[in-house]
Scaffold this active site. Structure first.
Site, PDB file in Angstrom:
ATOM      1  N   HIS A 201       3.295   6.767  -6.905  1.00 52.91           N
ATOM      2  CA  HIS A 201       2.554   7.966  -7.307  1.00 52.91           C
ATOM      3  C   HIS A 201       3.470   9.198  -7.231  1.00 52.91           C
ATOM      4  CE1 HIS A 201      -1.700  10.014  -6.944  1.00 52.91           C
ATOM      5  NE2 HIS A 201      -1.128  10.250  -8.099  1.00 52.91           N
TER       6      HIS A 201
ATOM      7  N   HIS B  21       1.705   4.470  -2.877  1.00 55.50           N
ATOM      8  CA  HIS B  21       1.835   5.931  -2.711  1.00 55.50           C
ATOM      9  C   HIS B  21       3.193   6.404  -3.236  1.00 55.50           C
ATOM     10  CE1 HIS B  21      -1.791   6.896  -0.546  1.00 55.50           C
ATOM     11  NE2 HIS B  21      -1.513   6.157   0.507  1.00 55.50           N
TER      12      HIS B  21
ATOM     13  N   HIS C 128       0.830  -1.208   0.000  1.00 52.82           N
ATOM     14  CA  HIS C 128       0.000   0.000   0.000  1.00 52.82           C
ATOM     15  C   HIS C 128       0.866   1.260   0.000  1.00 52.82           C
ATOM     16  CE1 HIS C 128      -3.619   2.397   1.283  1.00 52.82           C
ATOM     17  NE2 HIS C 128      -2.660   3.172   1.761  1.00 52.82           N
ATOM     18  N   GLU C 129       1.786   1.328   0.950  1.00 54.07           N
ATOM     19  CA  GLU C 129       2.615   2.528   1.043  1.00 54.07           C
ATOM     20  C   GLU C 129       3.526   2.671  -0.171  1.00 54.07           C
ATOM     21  OE1 GLU C 129       1.848   4.745   3.050  1.00 54.07           O
ATOM     22  OE2 GLU C 129       0.552   3.531   4.338  1.00 54.07           O
TER      23      GLU C 129
END
Length: 670
Positions: free
Chosen positions: A468, A465, A461-462
């Site tokens: 991105h 990010h 998940h991190e």
């Protein structure tokens, strides 16, 4: 001697020279950086030249370089490696920064120039990206109160300053409660705990200076303790301490702070002409209105609650078969759910966990990024702020893309949770700068460090990010990377979690810590089959928190937030044995700052899109379809906030999604 924070950094990739910075450097560096930024703002505001995009909007984009560097370094260590000196600095900095940015937002001459450029926008021949930056700049200043004057302007500045103080106090109170509580375990207290939990407890005991193993309030220790400990009395003691964070009375109690924050937010929204703070906050998000948020959450709540209630009945029967009378309690759920998971899916976390080594999961997250986006990761030997940190250079086709830093282990100096931040954001104006991105997690130490399946999802998940941020390819920093609508920002992170579930990824990287053998096919099948196990519980604890957050801000501020929380949960029919994922006194997402206030729903709003987006890969050539990966980067990962979030998603998928894919993905579809 010149303050190193204000010098040009002659370091690899101009990384922050943490080995040369002392805590004594931060305060004087901040004072100078604030003065320099004020001078830059004043020069823009008082320019004799007629206002245009270059001398006003672009000039604002270029301002504050020194301030960004000082704050990037300080807030990195304040969140991930705090100490009393840094906590004192944070208390001092918060009102200063709030006052400074309120002064910038309230600069009438500056706002007049921004408004002049905005009014002339149709005649300026701006690119789409420039037009977007102008709109966001103008809207941001209006929402910050730039159009206010007199008593309203003064009150807005006071509110912002006070909110900054309160947010810092809330965070530090929570950290203090998490840091100071621990429960020592004697040998008789280890009953039922597998070796990986005992090892983590012993490592935590060393950090706390205890004589033996301890349970702390770190999620990576307390959750497995409640899953496996056969000592119901100790599970109850641990759970109650965990649930009471921020609500223990005394100097670290957050309940009055939460009430004051909510009252000030309501007043702030009123000054700007909004009926409620939720109306103000959601105006800039994809959801737009509180009604749209509530509609989504309730569409998920009812099937989730039905599943949770059905599961609770089964778990209570198991408990009573053990001779434990009375209702199922929150400290019972994880214990019996873990036992039931083993029965239903022949799945024992103690058997699974050795296959999820931290280093192998890092490799897996990198390997997926290599296959999808052509990125390469090379370890860097550079000074960082803590010995636990690691760094990699990220390249593509031999060209530098970013520096990625990972800080994975729990410690008393680190606030709870997991997060991603850019110590330096991507931009091409005024100078091309490659991003420096950090992932911070709270995994238990071990030799080797082993993750739960949920921990591994957090790591992916991190890293979503981080992608991105690293793949951002825009001109202006204000719209780069994760500078997007709050209910869009979780799309890349939650989408990337899906690659952990791809069977070929697990076959390659889920290898046993001792034997090195890949996970047996039968176990792999069971892990994937159990992916939606206990999803009623997980969904209920999350959605309850999101609905309480919305209720706090969609109407008059409650004088007693705890009473309002209880009222909302009662109206929802909250299952007795499930607590909110984040109860009010430790709801840092909502009260440590404005980031997720009225916006905790955004994880689920994004999940509607991430479930649909991964289906796009499946409908094409599979999880590693190169055309879909190229489209994902082109329309979402590289674009930052350069266009409206809904437009970006439609450009990728061809349409907006419905809630069906989310319910299917969570195993909650009828």
């Amino acid at each position: 001697m010149t303050n190193v924070l204000l010098q040009d950094w002659n370091t690899p990739f101009q990384l922050t020279p943490f080995d040369q910075i002392s805590d004594d450097d931060f305060a004087p560096a901040l004072e100078v950086a604030l003065e320099r930024h004020s001078a830059e703002i004043n020069a823009i505001a008082t320019s004799a030249a007629p206002a245009d995009f270059a001398n006003t909007v672009e000039a604002l984009e270029a301002a504050g370089h020194d301030l960004d560097r000082v704050l990037g370094a300080f807030f990195t260590v304040a969140g991930a490696d705090s100490n009393p000196a840094r906590e004192a600095l944070q208390r001092d900095f918060s009102p200063k920064l709030a006052a400074h940015f309120a002064e910038v937002a309230g600069n009438k001459a500056l706002f007049a120039r921004i408004a002049a450029v905005w009014d002339a926008r149709e005649t300026l021949d701006l690119s789409d990206e420039q037009a977007r930056v102008l709109m966001l700049t103008h809207r941001g200043y209006v929402r910050a109160g730039a159009a206010l004057d007199g008593a309203k302007e003064d009150r807005m500045k006071a509110i912002k300053g006070r909110l900054a103080e309160l947010g810092t106090a809330f965070t530090q109170n929570l950290l203090a409660d998490e840091r100071e509580w621990f429960m020592e375990l004697g040998e008789d207290d280890l009953a039922g705990l597998p070796a990986f939990v005992v090892d983590a407890a012993r490592a935590a005991g060393v950090e706390k200076g205890a004589d033996g193993p301890v349970v702390t309030l770190s999620r990576s220790i307390i959750v497995p303790f409640m899953q496996f400990s056969t000592r119901r009395d100790l599970r109850e003691k641990a759970y109650k301490a965990w649930a009471a964070r921020g609500a223990n009375g005394g100097d670290t109690d957050n309940r009055d702070i939460a009430a004051e924050i909510l009252a000030l937010r309501e007043e702030r929204a009123g000054l700007l002409g909004y009926d409620t703070f939720a109306d103000f906050k959601l105006e800039t998000e994809m959801a737009k209105t509180p009604a749209a948020v509530r509609e989504l959450l309730m569409a998920v709540w009812e099937p989730a609650k039905a599943q949770a209630n059905a599961d609770a009945w089964v778990l209570e029967q198991m408990m009573q078969a053990d001779g434990v009378n009375g209702p199922l309690e929150p400290w019972d759920w994880r214990f019996y759910a873990e036992r039931r998971r083993k029965e239903l899916h022949d799945l024992d976390e103690a058997e699974v966990k050795p296959y999820f080594q931290l280093d192998r999961m890092i490799e897996a997250s990198f390997a997926c990024a290599t296959r999808l986006f052509g990125l390469q990761f090379t370890p860097l030997d550079v000074p960082l702020y803590h010995a636990d940190c690691r760094a990699w250079e990220v390249t593509r086709d031999g060209k530098h893309v970013a520096v990625f830093i990972g800080d994975y282990f729990a410690r008393g100096s680190k606030r709870s949770g997991a997060w991603c931040s850019a110590m330096r954001a991507q931009a091409k104006f005024p100078d091309v700068q490659a991003p420096v991105v950090i992932n911070v997690c709270n995994f238990a130490k071990g030799d080797p460090a082993l993750l739960s399946y949920d921990d591994a999802r957090t790591l992916f998940h991190e890293f979503g990010h981080a992608l991105h941020q690293m793949l951002s390819n825009v001109t202006y920093e204000s719209i780069s990377g994760t500078s997007v609508a709050r209910d869009f920002v979780e799309l890349p992170s939650q989408l990337y979690e899906h690659w952990l579930e791809v069977p070929e990824v697990l076959r390659e990287f889920a290898t046993h810590a001792e034997t090195g053998q890949p996970m047996p096919q039968a176990l792999l099948d069971n892990v994937l089959a159990a992916a939606t196990y206990d999803m009623g519980f997980q969904t209920v604890e999350y959605v309850a928190s999101a609905l309480v957050d919305l209720a706090f801000h969609d109407g008059a501020a409650p004088g007693d937030p705890m009473a309002k929380q209880a009222e909302v949960l009662a109206d929802l029919g909250m299952p007795r044995a499930i607590g909110m994922r984040h109860a009010t006194p430790h709801f840092a997402h909502v009260f440590a700052g404005d980031g997720y206030s009225s916006g905790y729903y955004s994880y689920m709003w994004s999940e509607v899109m991430d479930a649909d987006a991964f289906e796009a890969f499946q409908e094409a050539g599979g999880a590693f379809d190169t055309d879909k990966a190229r489209a994902l980067e082109e329309h979402i990962l590289s674009t930052g906030g350069s266009a409206d979030a809904a437009e970006l998603y439609v450009a990728f998928r061809g349409r907006l999604p419905g809630v069906e894919a989310l319910l299917k993905g969570r195993g909650l579809a009828a």
